[in-house]
Design a protein around this motif. Structure first.
Motif, PDB file in Angstrom:
ATOM      1  N   SER A 180       9.666   5.199  -0.462  1.00  0.00           N
ATOM      2  CA  SER A 180       9.928   4.998  -1.889  1.00  0.00           C
ATOM      3  C   SER A 180      10.196   6.336  -2.548  1.00  0.00           C
ATOM      4  O   SER A 180       9.427   7.291  -2.380  1.00  0.00           O
ATOM      5  CB  SER A 180       8.734   4.339  -2.584  1.00  0.00           C
ATOM      6  N   ASP A 181      11.274   6.402  -3.283  1.00  0.00           N
ATOM      7  CA  ASP A 181      11.528   7.548  -4.150  1.00  0.00           C
ATOM      8  C   ASP A 181      10.810   7.298  -5.481  1.00  0.00           C
ATOM      9  O   ASP A 181      10.067   6.316  -5.617  1.00  0.00           O
ATOM     10  CB  ASP A 181      13.033   7.712  -4.356  1.00  0.00           C
ATOM     11  N   ARG A 182      11.047   8.144  -6.461  1.00  0.00           N
ATOM     12  CA  ARG A 182      10.530   7.936  -7.812  1.00  0.00           C
ATOM     13  C   ARG A 182      11.752   7.854  -8.735  1.00  0.00           C
ATOM     14  O   ARG A 182      12.203   8.853  -9.304  1.00  0.00           O
ATOM     15  CB  ARG A 182       9.581   9.051  -8.226  1.00  0.00           C
ATOM     16  N   LEU A 183      12.289   6.635  -8.862  1.00  0.00           N
ATOM     17  CA  LEU A 183      13.543   6.428  -9.567  1.00  0.00           C
ATOM     18  C   LEU A 183      13.474   6.881 -11.015  1.00  0.00           C
ATOM     19  O   LEU A 183      14.427   7.484 -11.542  1.00  0.00           O
ATOM     20  CB  LEU A 183      13.918   4.939  -9.503  1.00  0.00           C
ATOM     21  N   PHE A 233       0.839  -1.190   0.000  1.00  0.00           N
ATOM     22  CA  PHE A 233       0.000   0.000   0.000  1.00  0.00           C
ATOM     23  C   PHE A 233       0.882   1.250   0.000  1.00  0.00           C
ATOM     24  O   PHE A 233       1.559   1.539   0.981  1.00  0.00           O
ATOM     25  CB  PHE A 233      -0.936  -0.024   1.210  1.00  0.00           C
ATOM     26  N   LYS A 234       0.854   1.952  -1.121  1.00  0.00           N
ATOM     27  CA  LYS A 234       1.714   3.114  -1.327  1.00  0.00           C
ATOM     28  C   LYS A 234       0.869   4.386  -1.259  1.00  0.00           C
ATOM     29  O   LYS A 234      -0.188   4.473  -1.889  1.00  0.00           O
ATOM     30  CB  LYS A 234       2.388   3.020  -2.697  1.00  0.00           C
ATOM     31  N   PHE A 235       1.356   5.362  -0.504  1.00  0.00           N
ATOM     32  CA  PHE A 235       0.638   6.626  -0.366  1.00  0.00           C
ATOM     33  C   PHE A 235       1.514   7.775  -0.848  1.00  0.00           C
ATOM     34  O   PHE A 235       2.695   7.853  -0.507  1.00  0.00           O
ATOM     35  CB  PHE A 235       0.245   6.852   1.097  1.00  0.00           C
ATOM     36  N   VAL A 236       0.926   8.658  -1.620  1.00  0.00           N
ATOM     37  CA  VAL A 236       1.608   9.849  -2.122  1.00  0.00           C
ATOM     38  C   VAL A 236       1.477  10.953  -1.084  1.00  0.00           C
ATOM     39  O   VAL A 236       0.363  11.329  -0.699  1.00  0.00           O
ATOM     40  CB  VAL A 236       1.005  10.290  -3.464  1.00  0.00           C
ATOM     41  N   GLY A 294      13.426  14.411   2.041  1.00  0.00           N
ATOM     42  CA  GLY A 294      14.267  14.402   3.231  1.00  0.00           C
ATOM     43  C   GLY A 294      13.482  14.198   4.509  1.00  0.00           C
ATOM     44  O   GLY A 294      13.752  13.285   5.290  1.00  0.00           O
ATOM     45  N   TRP A 295      12.453  15.056   4.716  1.00  0.00           N
ATOM     46  CA  TRP A 295      11.679  14.926   5.950  1.00  0.00           C
ATOM     47  C   TRP A 295      10.799  13.680   5.927  1.00  0.00           C
ATOM     48  O   TRP A 295      10.585  13.038   6.969  1.00  0.00           O
ATOM     49  CB  TRP A 295      10.857  16.178   6.233  1.00  0.00           C
ATOM     50  N   LEU A 296      10.326  13.281   4.730  1.00  0.00           N
ATOM     51  CA  LEU A 296       9.469  12.099   4.655  1.00  0.00           C
ATOM     52  C   LEU A 296      10.258  10.829   4.964  1.00  0.00           C
ATOM     53  O   LEU A 296       9.747   9.924   5.642  1.00  0.00           O
ATOM     54  CB  LEU A 296       8.822  12.000   3.268  1.00  0.00           C
ATOM     55  N   ALA A 297      11.497  10.767   4.508  1.00  0.00           N
ATOM     56  CA  ALA A 297      12.324   9.597   4.818  1.00  0.00           C
ATOM     57  C   ALA A 297      12.498   9.454   6.328  1.00  0.00           C
ATOM     58  O   ALA A 297      12.453   8.343   6.878  1.00  0.00           O
ATOM     59  CB  ALA A 297      13.682   9.722   4.130  1.00  0.00           C
ATOM     60  N   GLY A 298      12.679  10.571   7.019  1.00  0.00           N
ATOM     61  CA  GLY A 298      12.797  10.526   8.470  1.00  0.00           C
ATOM     62  C   GLY A 298      11.529  10.046   9.141  1.00  0.00           C
ATOM     63  O   GLY A 298      11.568   9.266  10.107  1.00  0.00           O
ATOM     64  N   ARG A 299      10.376  10.471   8.634  1.00  0.00           N
ATOM     65  CA  ARG A 299       9.104  10.025   9.194  1.00  0.00           C
ATOM     66  C   ARG A 299       8.902   8.530   8.949  1.00  0.00           C
ATOM     67  O   ARG A 299       8.385   7.808   9.813  1.00  0.00           O
ATOM     68  CB  ARG A 299       7.937  10.825   8.583  1.00  0.00           C
ATOM     69  N   CYS A 300       9.313   8.048   7.764  1.00  0.00           N
ATOM     70  CA  CYS A 300       9.219   6.610   7.477  1.00  0.00           C
ATOM     71  C   CYS A 300      10.071   5.809   8.455  1.00  0.00           C
ATOM     72  O   CYS A 300       9.637   4.773   8.984  1.00  0.00           O
ATOM     73  CB  CYS A 300       9.660   6.322   6.045  1.00  0.00           C
ATOM     74  N   ARG A 301      11.278   6.282   8.702  1.00  0.00           N
ATOM     75  CA  ARG A 301      12.164   5.620   9.667  1.00  0.00           C
ATOM     76  C   ARG A 301      11.509   5.534  11.033  1.00  0.00           C
ATOM     77  O   ARG A 301      11.479   4.456  11.662  1.00  0.00           O
ATOM     78  CB  ARG A 301      13.475   6.397   9.747  1.00  0.00           C
ATOM     79  N   ASP A 302      10.945   6.645  11.500  1.00  0.00           N
ATOM     80  CA  ASP A 302      10.367   6.685  12.841  1.00  0.00           C
ATOM     81  C   ASP A 302       9.093   5.848  12.946  1.00  0.00           C
ATOM     82  O   ASP A 302       8.802   5.285  13.999  1.00  0.00           O
ATOM     83  CB  ASP A 302      10.074   8.131  13.247  1.00  0.00           C
ATOM     84  N   ILE A 325       4.059   1.904   2.255  1.00  0.00           N
ATOM     85  CA  ILE A 325       5.134   2.605   1.549  1.00  0.00           C
ATOM     86  C   ILE A 325       4.701   4.063   1.378  1.00  0.00           C
ATOM     87  O   ILE A 325       3.600   4.320   0.879  1.00  0.00           O
ATOM     88  CB  ILE A 325       5.404   1.988   0.170  1.00  0.00           C
ATOM     89  N   LEU A 326       5.531   5.002   1.801  1.00  0.00           N
ATOM     90  CA  LEU A 326       5.236   6.419   1.629  1.00  0.00           C
ATOM     91  C   LEU A 326       6.169   7.002   0.577  1.00  0.00           C
ATOM     92  O   LEU A 326       7.381   6.739   0.598  1.00  0.00           O
ATOM     93  CB  LEU A 326       5.385   7.174   2.950  1.00  0.00           C
ATOM     94  N   MET A 327       5.606   7.793  -0.328  1.00  0.00           N
ATOM     95  CA  MET A 327       6.368   8.311  -1.466  1.00  0.00           C
ATOM     96  C   MET A 327       6.096   9.799  -1.648  1.00  0.00           C
ATOM     97  O   MET A 327       4.944  10.237  -1.573  1.00  0.00           O
ATOM     98  CB  MET A 327       5.956   7.557  -2.738  1.00  0.00           C
ATOM     99  N   PRO A 328       7.136  10.609  -1.873  1.00  0.00           N
ATOM    100  CA  PRO A 328       6.906  12.037  -2.110  1.00  0.00           C
ATOM    101  C   PRO A 328       6.206  12.271  -3.445  1.00  0.00           C
ATOM    102  O   PRO A 328       6.456  11.562  -4.423  1.00  0.00           O
ATOM    103  CB  PRO A 328       8.321  12.630  -2.110  1.00  0.00           C
ATOM    104  N   GLU A 329       5.345  13.268  -3.464  1.00  0.00           N
ATOM    105  CA  GLU A 329       4.696  13.675  -4.707  1.00  0.00           C
ATOM    106  C   GLU A 329       5.615  14.616  -5.461  1.00  0.00           C
ATOM    107  O   GLU A 329       6.246  15.489  -4.866  1.00  0.00           O
ATOM    108  CB  GLU A 329       3.360  14.364  -4.407  1.00  0.00           C
TER     109      GLU A 329
END
Length: 250
Positions: free
Chosen positions: A236-239, A178-181, A222-230, A206-210
């Motif tokens: 997920s990035d957008r490769l 389940f991926k959320f933008v 940057g901030w979203l990756a930290g929230r995912c860690r916590d 999975i959380l992904m930046p828009e």
């Protein structure tokens, strides 16, 4: 089936998966046209933002942007024709995407059977918006559901996009992610509320930046990756955006 048109043919292409749990994996993408939702930031608006429709898109403010003429962006092909194109790439990981592929459920079941009848080890991903429940045959045929459930930031009415019973059903299948933008911190609260209502497993989130540019992604990543860690969930990035930009067919 109705597919997105790319040049003179269908939007079927060999690339690397750019999002979600399978990021970086070589895959053949089959992009279906038509969608039952209409997200304001959608990067495949050519699958639904047709002339005569009332829906808004953030590109409306871009000079020269216009709603799409259906004949310019849709091409019809049989399951047999699509199977032949897919075979030609020599890759057995196939991503069925859109638009909303479940609008073409019966034809996609034929396509998957045709390919599996080759006797080769195929792996099918389906990218779906989580508003429609697949039938039992589809649940058995798909190896991995990439469920992109929509939040308020999509601009879609809650009655159309928020379907807890569908998310519960997909979670019960055991092969859904389940991926959320995400755009802002408030989106995290909305996601956690949906998790509480549906019981979605945190280890499948999975959380992904828009964003459609590297700069837009970087403002959030940057901030979203930290929230995912916590939170203990995947980031997920957008490769594909980082490698090739906001382009079709990659």
């Amino acid at each position: 089936m109705k597919l997105a048109r790319l040049g003179d043919g269908a939007e079927i292409f060999f690339t690397l998966q750019g999002e979600g749990v399978g990021v970086g994996a070589p895959a053949v993408f089959v992009r279906l046209s038509l969608c039952n939702l209409h997200c304001v930031w959608c990067d495949t608006d050519h699958t639904w933002n047709f002339q005569g429709t009332p829906w808004a898109h953030e590109k409306d403010s871009v000079p020269g942007y216009r709603k799409h003429r259906k004949d310019d962006v849709i091409i019809e092909k049989s399951a047999e024709q699509v199977a032949e194109i897919v075979r030609g790439f020599g890759c057995r990981r196939v991503v069925l995407t859109g638009g909303e592929p479940l609008l073409h459920e019966a034809e996609l079941l034929v396509l998957m059977k045709l390919l599996r009848d080759d006797g080769k080890d195929w792996f099918f991903e389906m990218e779906t918006n989580g508003s429609r429940m697949p039938n039992e045959e589809t649940l058995a045929a798909i190896d991995q559901f990439n469920v992109s459930a929509k939040l308020r930031n999509s601009g879609v009415a809650e009655t159309l996009r928020r379907k807890p019973e569908v998310l519960r059903g997909l979670a019960a299948s055991g092969n859904a992610w389940f991926k959320f933008v995400v755009q802002v911190e408030e989106d995290i609260s909305e996601i956690l509320d949906l998790v509480e209502v549906t019981g979605l497993p945190m280890n499948r989130l999975i959380l992904m930046p828009e964003g459609r540019t590297v700069e837009e992604l970087d403002r959030i990543a940057g901030w979203l990756a930290g929230r995912c860690r916590d939170l203990g969930v995947r980031f997920s990035d957008r490769l594909h955006v980082r490698l090739w930009g906001d382009k079709r067919g990659v």
